[in-house]
Design an enzyme around this catalytic site. Sequence first.
Site, PDB file in Angstrom:
ATOM      1  N   GLN A 196      -1.898   6.477   5.565  1.00  0.00           N
ATOM      2  CA  GLN A 196      -2.940   6.187   4.522  1.00  0.00           C
ATOM      3  C   GLN A 196      -2.587   6.190   3.925  1.00  0.00           C
ATOM      4  OE1 GLN A 196      -6.041   4.460   6.486  1.00  0.00           O
ATOM      5  NE2 GLN A 196      -3.886   4.532   7.676  1.00  0.00           N
ATOM      6  N   GLY A 237     -15.566   5.537   6.877  1.00  0.00           N
ATOM      7  CA  GLY A 237     -13.886   5.216   7.565  1.00  0.00           C
ATOM      8  C   GLY A 237     -13.476   4.965   6.712  1.00  0.00           C
ATOM      9  N   HIS A 238     -11.597   4.329   6.711  1.00  0.00           N
ATOM     10  CA  HIS A 238     -11.223   3.948   5.583  1.00  0.00           C
ATOM     11  C   HIS A 238     -11.793   2.356   5.340  1.00  0.00           C
ATOM     12  CE1 HIS A 238      -7.639   2.624   8.477  1.00  0.00           C
ATOM     13  NE2 HIS A 238      -9.188   2.086   8.711  1.00  0.00           N
ATOM     14  N   ASN A 239     -11.803   2.700   3.799  1.00  0.00           N
ATOM     15  CA  ASN A 239     -12.254   1.212   3.087  1.00  0.00           C
ATOM     16  C   ASN A 239     -13.127   1.115   2.922  1.00  0.00           C
ATOM     17  OD1 ASN A 239      -9.031   0.696   4.172  1.00  0.00           O
ATOM     18  ND2 ASN A 239      -9.605   0.393   2.065  1.00  0.00           N
ATOM     19  N   SER A 257     -13.308  -0.557   6.586  1.00  0.00           N
ATOM     20  CA  SER A 257     -13.804  -1.649   5.748  1.00  0.00           C
ATOM     21  C   SER A 257     -15.615  -2.353   6.091  1.00  0.00           C
ATOM     22  CB  SER A 257     -12.645  -2.570   6.293  1.00  0.00           C
ATOM     23  OG  SER A 257     -11.723  -2.076   6.171  1.00  0.00           O
TER      24      SER A 257
END
Lengths: 347, 347, 347
Positions: A196, A237-239, A257
């Site tokens: 990541q 969460g990521h992004n 995302s």
Amino acid sequence: MGISLGELAVRFGCELRGDPDTRVVRVATLASADASALSFLANPHYRQQLVQTRAGAVVLGAAHAHDCPTAALVCENPYATYARIASLLHPTPVAAPGVHPSAIVAGSARIDPTAHVGALAVIGERVVVGPRVRVGPYCLIEEGVTLAAEVHLVGRVTLCRDVEIGARALLQPGTVIGGDGFGFAPERGQWLKVPQVGTVRIGADVEIGANTTIDRGAIDDTIIEEGVKLDNLIQVGHNVRIGAHSALAACVGISGSTTIGKRCMIGGAVGFAGHLTICDDVVIMGYSMVSRSITKPGVYSGGIPVEEANTWRRLVARFKRSDSLVTRLKRLERAAGAAPAQEEDDD
Amino acid sequence: MGISLGELAVRFGCELRGDPDTRVVRVATLASADASALSFLANPHYRQQLVQTRAGAVVLGAAHAHDCPTAALVCENPYATYARIASLLHPTPVAAPGVHPSAIVAGSARIDPTAHVGALAVIGERVVVGPRVRVGPYCLIEEGVTLAAEVHLVGRVTLCRDVEIGARALLQPGTVIGGDGFGFAPERGQWLKVPQVGTVRIGADVEIGANTTIDRGAIDDTIIEEGVKLDNLIQVGHNVRIGAHSALAACVGISGSTTIGKRCMIGGAVGFAGHLTICDDVVIMGYSMVSRSITKPGVYSGGIPVEEANTWRRLVARFKRSDSLVTRLKRLERAAGAAPAQEEDDD
Amino acid sequence: MGISLGELAVRFGCELRGDPDTRVVRVATLASADASALSFLANPHYRQQLVQTRAGAVVLGAAHAHDCPTAALVCENPYATYARIASLLHPTPVAAPGVHPSAIVAGSARIDPTAHVGALAVIGERVVVGPRVRVGPYCLIEEGVTLAAEVHLVGRVTLCRDVEIGARALLQPGTVIGGDGFGFAPERGQWLKVPQVGTVRIGADVEIGANTTIDRGAIDDTIIEEGVKLDNLIQVGHNVRIGAHSALAACVGISGSTTIGKRCMIGGAVGFAGHLTICDDVVIMGYSMVSRSITKPGVYSGGIPVEEANTWRRLVARFKRSDSLVTRLKRLERAAGAAPAQEEDDD
């Protein structure tokens, strides 16, 4: 001690009904206030308490001024005015500039001389701590993090490498910003970790609640825009990107995302699937599952209120048997010679 | 600097289409990559971005190689190959072996000389820290804990007494492993604490997300088998067992004594009642309530997508009045001389 | 070593069937116990394991005594008696009185000489730590906090300013008590922070699970009454009150100003809207949304169990088309000359 109503009226642009020399020293609820306390009425629901209050003064709107048995500070937005007065009467304790001797600060970190770094903080290489920043005890600030002016980390905040925090952001204890996102590639029945390599960028005036977690981006960054308010125990969460001035209640989960627009209001425990786009000005009631993008501003719901358990059991049983209901309906329609509705053809 | 495509092709068994001397120094998304960056295509959804990418090279499958306007590393599992290359280009910063002078280590703890113990870590009696382990700042490792080789505790990880962590496990900040399970005996309207005398055993190659909690067993142990991946803010109750290579998304809650099989995939915010058995190879979509055991591999769902609020209100009202619907249907059936369906006799 | 069954029988008022000189040294499950272990039967579901157990002794009720192949300690509440014996056989390790040299204690804090303060604890001004309190490593205790006798903070507990903790309360790692409540006044499209000037008061014998968060009151205090048990990852909003001896499972979220009565039992992941009143003796099954007050004791449910994904998809599609079902029903009723039911007039 305290502040006179006259001074408050001038400072916050209120119309004062009452003695300008009356002084208040703290805030209290309408029900518990005494003559030294200031209270407020924002929700008409509490009108009955207004009528009986013993507060020294009440901040309220013009519509309720005649119901107020004590001094009144009349203004357009009583809740906001109350917030400002409460900040004045109950200031955040100041923290002396300087680095506590027990803090561990890397040689290449740059700490502004006006900043406070508390007991047992750990600050990594190349960290930049801006003016008047307040870093509470046990804050873990990994290498490359930047804190803009007047950021306040209450204590026990974790900022992983390269995270950026905007001016005046306030982070409650237990928050973890920049932990690894949940990225794994399936390979022969096992999971291979996907590094990541992005980070997290948090805008100005953001507040983040206790034990909330915001993952670093997989490649690009996770972004929280200015003025966003996140309650406790939220997972980002990521992004993910959260648009400016959106407010999210506790226990919300946002999968990777997904983009949430500006000025959205998200109720508690709402869950978002990944890769969605929620447009600006969307309100989502608590306990809803959002599994598709939302392209139209408005109010959305998805929770079914609790019922007495036997009633609920029957409702669920019917729900699960809804096929048979439709079958019976069709049989009747056929018997009655009616054509079944077109949209039911796929049943 | 960087790595040549030729070297990457050899190392990861890819077919290279392009100049083997081209070098890449970092990874980037298809949309943001420049000539020094490597990108990948795993999800055909992003094909349009592939066509326009300016990446130095793209990792992809044979089916998309002809769409790639730049050098391509063609392989069978592009996401896994990308993950390996990203690990190479963005290695985890190494930590020097040794114990930070501010760490507090009990006399009977055994720390492998190749291990790193970070600032302000606290390590209790009889703890065993294996080779190349990395213990980040503020990790609380209570008495009797064992960390196998190459475990990585990012920082602020809590491991309560006697917890066992398998090789190469990676724990994000804020995780609490081995807190007391929720065990209380009712007695005259009050709750009597039941001592939680088991512990937690975590297998090799497990990853555990930020602020996730795993309770110690009441008598026997709570067990997370090898290769399991847990996202953030997950709750694992006492005596739960999670089978090898299962992956659980954020905000999942698992009540005590439930067993989840191997290779399961559990979506975000799924809740499991206690004492259930979920067999191997089960997929459960996010926002589902699992209140019975699952004995058949497959895909399961339980969430109802959000609706515009007025529509939703009407749907819920109908749902709650489904009794009346059935009553009306029965009346019609009786009028039509039809026998009511057998399965509805219990209505 | 261990304790004789004779002594246990006397001490806990059990009828002993077996040799009073037999000694047990630890507890174990019926399935895994050997002759040196004591086990128990509380749930008749495990009767089969009783018949085959090799335990040294089993704690159970009179109804199952004849099924026990080994020594039996017969009593009325076997689970509670087991809990007491387990506490005796597996005592919490004692902590020596005194303050660890690495702890940082403010000058005006008063620490009882019988209390233990662990490594790297931080204790602020005017904190009061009572007799036999145990403060684990990394506990952050801000100014003005009071800990009554025998409070046990396992480690890494955060208590923000002025929080009060009652006698014998047990707090697991990662709990944050007294972070700011989620209070913001809307003003011209932005959010203005409303100072959170109340605190949190926690009664005697409360237990709080890992990473649970309890917000300080906006004006008045947030209150957790005596004997309440909170599991992990629970969110308690500002000005919530939870009545004595209520037990809440993991992942519950309670919005601001909601009151939960005494002796309630709340299942996992239940969500409460704000400003509700739940009366005493209410049981709410897991995964329910509570959006209205509950005025009648009883059992309440709100979750729909997971289904195989295709079946579920069809059920949800039907649910979302329930309007059309009603329309078809009405058409049939009209054709049959039946008057539509009164309560459906608002459709």
